[in-house]
Design a protein around this motif. Structure first.
Motif, PDB file in Angstrom:
ATOM      1  N   SER A 150      12.642   7.447   7.026  1.00  0.00           N
ATOM      2  CA  SER A 150      13.808   7.197   6.189  1.00  0.00           C
ATOM      3  C   SER A 150      13.555   6.098   5.159  1.00  0.00           C
ATOM      4  O   SER A 150      14.245   6.008   4.152  1.00  0.00           O
ATOM      5  CB  SER A 150      15.021   6.817   7.053  1.00  0.00           C
ATOM      6  N   ARG A 151      12.516   5.247   5.408  1.00  0.00           N
ATOM      7  CA  ARG A 151      12.177   4.186   4.454  1.00  0.00           C
ATOM      8  C   ARG A 151      11.274   4.706   3.334  1.00  0.00           C
ATOM      9  O   ARG A 151      11.247   4.140   2.246  1.00  0.00           O
ATOM     10  CB  ARG A 151      11.476   3.026   5.160  1.00  0.00           C
ATOM     11  N   LEU A 152      10.509   5.770   3.630  1.00  0.00           N
ATOM     12  CA  LEU A 152       9.593   6.288   2.618  1.00  0.00           C
ATOM     13  C   LEU A 152      10.340   6.781   1.383  1.00  0.00           C
ATOM     14  O   LEU A 152       9.807   6.770   0.278  1.00  0.00           O
ATOM     15  CB  LEU A 152       8.761   7.436   3.198  1.00  0.00           C
ATOM     16  N   GLY A 153      11.584   7.215   1.581  1.00  0.00           N
ATOM     17  CA  GLY A 153      12.348   7.733   0.460  1.00  0.00           C
ATOM     18  C   GLY A 153      12.850   6.670  -0.494  1.00  0.00           C
ATOM     19  O   GLY A 153      13.445   7.004  -1.513  1.00  0.00           O
ATOM     20  N   VAL A 154      12.587   5.382  -0.177  1.00  0.00           N
ATOM     21  CA  VAL A 154      13.096   4.321  -1.051  1.00  0.00           C
ATOM     22  C   VAL A 154      12.559   4.461  -2.468  1.00  0.00           C
ATOM     23  O   VAL A 154      13.234   4.130  -3.430  1.00  0.00           O
ATOM     24  CB  VAL A 154      12.759   2.929  -0.477  1.00  0.00           C
ATOM     25  N   VAL A 175      20.323   5.294   1.309  1.00  0.00           N
ATOM     26  CA  VAL A 175      19.937   5.878   2.599  1.00  0.00           C
ATOM     27  C   VAL A 175      18.513   5.495   2.965  1.00  0.00           C
ATOM     28  O   VAL A 175      18.229   5.016   4.065  1.00  0.00           O
ATOM     29  CB  VAL A 175      20.088   7.414   2.561  1.00  0.00           C
ATOM     30  N   SER A 176      17.593   5.717   2.031  1.00  0.00           N
ATOM     31  CA  SER A 176      16.182   5.520   2.339  1.00  0.00           C
ATOM     32  C   SER A 176      15.752   4.059   2.251  1.00  0.00           C
ATOM     33  O   SER A 176      14.814   3.656   2.937  1.00  0.00           O
ATOM     34  CB  SER A 176      15.321   6.357   1.383  1.00  0.00           C
ATOM     35  N   GLY A 177      16.422   3.294   1.418  1.00  0.00           N
ATOM     36  CA  GLY A 177      16.008   1.913   1.224  1.00  0.00           C
ATOM     37  C   GLY A 177      16.877   0.893   1.907  1.00  0.00           C
ATOM     38  O   GLY A 177      16.824  -0.289   1.554  1.00  0.00           O
ATOM     39  N   HIS A 178      17.660   1.339   2.905  1.00  0.00           N
ATOM     40  CA  HIS A 178      18.594   0.419   3.560  1.00  0.00           C
ATOM     41  C   HIS A 178      17.877  -0.779   4.170  1.00  0.00           C
ATOM     42  O   HIS A 178      18.309  -1.924   4.022  1.00  0.00           O
ATOM     43  CB  HIS A 178      19.385   1.163   4.642  1.00  0.00           C
ATOM     44  N   GLY A 179      16.759  -0.513   4.869  1.00  0.00           N
ATOM     45  CA  GLY A 179      16.039  -1.608   5.510  1.00  0.00           C
ATOM     46  C   GLY A 179      15.514  -2.605   4.497  1.00  0.00           C
ATOM     47  O   GLY A 179      15.630  -3.820   4.678  1.00  0.00           O
ATOM     48  N   TRP A 180      14.944  -2.089   3.412  1.00  0.00           N
ATOM     49  CA  TRP A 180      14.423  -2.962   2.364  1.00  0.00           C
ATOM     50  C   TRP A 180      15.545  -3.742   1.691  1.00  0.00           C
ATOM     51  O   TRP A 180      15.425  -4.946   1.451  1.00  0.00           O
ATOM     52  CB  TRP A 180      13.671  -2.108   1.348  1.00  0.00           C
ATOM     53  N   LEU A 181      16.668  -3.055   1.384  1.00  0.00           N
ATOM     54  CA  LEU A 181      17.799  -3.732   0.757  1.00  0.00           C
ATOM     55  C   LEU A 181      18.366  -4.820   1.664  1.00  0.00           C
ATOM     56  O   LEU A 181      18.751  -5.894   1.194  1.00  0.00           O
ATOM     57  CB  LEU A 181      18.883  -2.712   0.412  1.00  0.00           C
ATOM     58  N   SER A 182      18.410  -4.545   2.965  1.00  0.00           N
ATOM     59  CA  SER A 182      18.914  -5.539   3.916  1.00  0.00           C
ATOM     60  C   SER A 182      18.020  -6.767   3.943  1.00  0.00           C
ATOM     61  O   SER A 182      18.500  -7.908   3.994  1.00  0.00           O
ATOM     62  CB  SER A 182      19.005  -4.929   5.322  1.00  0.00           C
ATOM     63  N   LYS A 236       0.829  -1.204   0.000  1.00  0.00           N
ATOM     64  CA  LYS A 236       0.000   0.000   0.000  1.00  0.00           C
ATOM     65  C   LYS A 236       0.861   1.249   0.000  1.00  0.00           C
ATOM     66  O   LYS A 236       0.625   2.190  -0.776  1.00  0.00           O
ATOM     67  CB  LYS A 236      -0.917  -0.016   1.221  1.00  0.00           C
ATOM     68  N   ALA A 237       1.875   1.279   0.868  1.00  0.00           N
ATOM     69  CA  ALA A 237       2.758   2.440   0.944  1.00  0.00           C
ATOM     70  C   ALA A 237       3.541   2.625  -0.348  1.00  0.00           C
ATOM     71  O   ALA A 237       3.732   3.752  -0.817  1.00  0.00           O
ATOM     72  CB  ALA A 237       3.718   2.293   2.129  1.00  0.00           C
ATOM     73  N   ILE A 238       3.987   1.535  -0.942  1.00  0.00           N
ATOM     74  CA  ILE A 238       4.753   1.615  -2.192  1.00  0.00           C
ATOM     75  C   ILE A 238       3.890   2.201  -3.309  1.00  0.00           C
ATOM     76  O   ILE A 238       4.324   3.084  -4.061  1.00  0.00           O
ATOM     77  CB  ILE A 238       5.282   0.216  -2.580  1.00  0.00           C
ATOM     78  N   GLY A 239       2.659   1.729  -3.423  1.00  0.00           N
ATOM     79  CA  GLY A 239       1.757   2.250  -4.446  1.00  0.00           C
ATOM     80  C   GLY A 239       1.479   3.726  -4.266  1.00  0.00           C
ATOM     81  O   GLY A 239       1.482   4.502  -5.236  1.00  0.00           O
ATOM     82  N   LEU A 240       1.236   4.142  -3.025  1.00  0.00           N
ATOM     83  CA  LEU A 240       0.975   5.551  -2.756  1.00  0.00           C
ATOM     84  C   LEU A 240       2.207   6.413  -3.050  1.00  0.00           C
ATOM     85  O   LEU A 240       2.083   7.521  -3.588  1.00  0.00           O
ATOM     86  CB  LEU A 240       0.550   5.734  -1.291  1.00  0.00           C
ATOM     87  N   MET A 241       3.384   5.901  -2.706  1.00  0.00           N
ATOM     88  CA  MET A 241       4.595   6.664  -2.967  1.00  0.00           C
ATOM     89  C   MET A 241       4.837   6.849  -4.454  1.00  0.00           C
ATOM     90  O   MET A 241       5.245   7.929  -4.908  1.00  0.00           O
ATOM     91  CB  MET A 241       5.807   5.982  -2.326  1.00  0.00           C
ATOM     92  N   LEU A 242       4.582   5.833  -5.263  1.00  0.00           N
ATOM     93  CA  LEU A 242       4.756   5.966  -6.709  1.00  0.00           C
ATOM     94  C   LEU A 242       3.798   7.007  -7.281  1.00  0.00           C
ATOM     95  O   LEU A 242       4.168   7.805  -8.148  1.00  0.00           O
ATOM     96  CB  LEU A 242       4.550   4.615  -7.388  1.00  0.00           C
TER      97      LEU A 242
END
Length: 318
Positions: free
Chosen positions: A250-254, A293-300, A10-16
């Motif tokens: 910081s994750r929203l910027g991914v 920076v923003s996608g560190h958690g997702w990349l990890s 949901k967050a990814i779709g809204l961010m796009l």
């Protein structure tokens, strides 16, 4: 305790969706600049947006929180929001929409730098510090290695780019204020109202003092004001502050790196803006830094998931 979560579908779709809208706002501001000054247009859209948010709050029966000090950080957030878009409006007079959107969206870098000193959940990992170094290297390349052309034109574009970068700093500071004060616990509509009112109150007289009062009421100008007021200032910012309340900032910027990409492509397509090789090189480094920076958690998580899969495959003899 901070209960904000990592990004979901949901967050990814809204961010796009937000990235596309925010890229278009720079294009539209630049395209209509001859008929309405960008600073004036941003001031007017903020006033209309504030009125719409006020109506939404009234319909919900939502009362503006003023006790116990929320108005103080609200004033600070409103002033920073106004400063951000004052810099954007002035910068667009000197540089391209593509340049503006890239430098403005360095904001996640500055937000992460501020938040990591304030909130334990936002501490930067070594890979994120590498991302910050990449981003600043990209900024240096975009500023210093471009073809200079005529001295006056080069200086004008450089000034506009620098104003865009300062706008990114102001946006990052706004994020820090919202996340580290009582504003983080307020409904998104109230946080947005503080900022829109601040932008309208501060930017309207600023437009007059700076002489940026051009207004020719063409159909394109009215369409632009409608888009900027309803879609950008009301709907998109309301969604953005809702996201910041529910997900790690910081994750929203991914996915925010999509906004500069959309901006560069739309600027070249709709406004016929040239794309310099040095600017593209610098922009790609900036975007890579933002992603780290923003996608560190997702990349990890992706890396750990891949490592577990490889471990299971080895244990199965495959």
């Amino acid at each position: 305790m901070d209960n904000r979560q990592a990004l979901d579908a949901k967050a990814i779709g809204l961010m796009l969706m937000l990235c596309l809208i925010w890229a278009l706002q720079q294009i539209v501001l630049k395209a209509t600049a001859a008929d309405i000054s960008p600073v004036l247009q941003i001031a007017l859209r903020s006033g209309v947006g504030a009125a719409l948010v006020g109506l939404l709050m009234w319909r919900r029966g939502e009362r503006l929180a003023l006790a116990d000090g929320p108005w103080r950080p609200g004033l600070a957030a409103g002033a920073l929001f106004a400063l951000e878009f004052l810099l954007v409006g002035e910068g667009l007079r000197h540089t391209s929409a593509a340049h503006m959107v890239v430098f403005l969206y360095t904001a996640p870098i500055f937000a992460a730098l501020g938040l990591q000193w304030k909130l334990p959940a936002e501490r930067l990992a070594p890979l994120q510090w590498l991302g910050i170094l990449l981003a600043f290297a990209g900024i240096a390349i975009a500023f210093l290695l471009r073809e200079q052309g005529t001295g006056e034109d080069w200086a004008r574009i450089l000034r506009g780019d620098f104003l865009g970068l300062l706008g990114g700093v102001a946006w990052g500071a706004t994020t820090v204020v919202i996340r580290t004060t009582r504003l983080s616990g307020l409904p998104a509509s109230q946080t947005l109202l503080y900022q829109l009112v601040g932008a309208f109150v501060l930017m309207l007289p600023a437009a007059w003092l700076m002489g940026h009062t051009t207004f020719h009421p063409t159909p394109a100008v009215w369409a632009s004001l409608a888009f900027q007021s309803v879609i950008v200032s009301f709907m998109s910012f309301l969604v953005w502050f809702w996201l910041m309340r529910h997900y790690l900032a910081s994750r929203l910027g991914v996915f925010s790196f999509m906004t500069p990409l959309f901006g560069v492509l739309l600027g070249a397509w709709l406004l016929r803006e040239p794309i310099e090789p040095s600017f593209i090189s610098g922009a790609l480094l900036v975007l890579a830094g933002v992603v780290l920076v923003s996608g560190h958690g997702w990349l990890s998580q992706v890396w750990q998931g891949g490592a577990k899969t490889r471990l299971l495959e080895r244990s199965d003899g495959r």
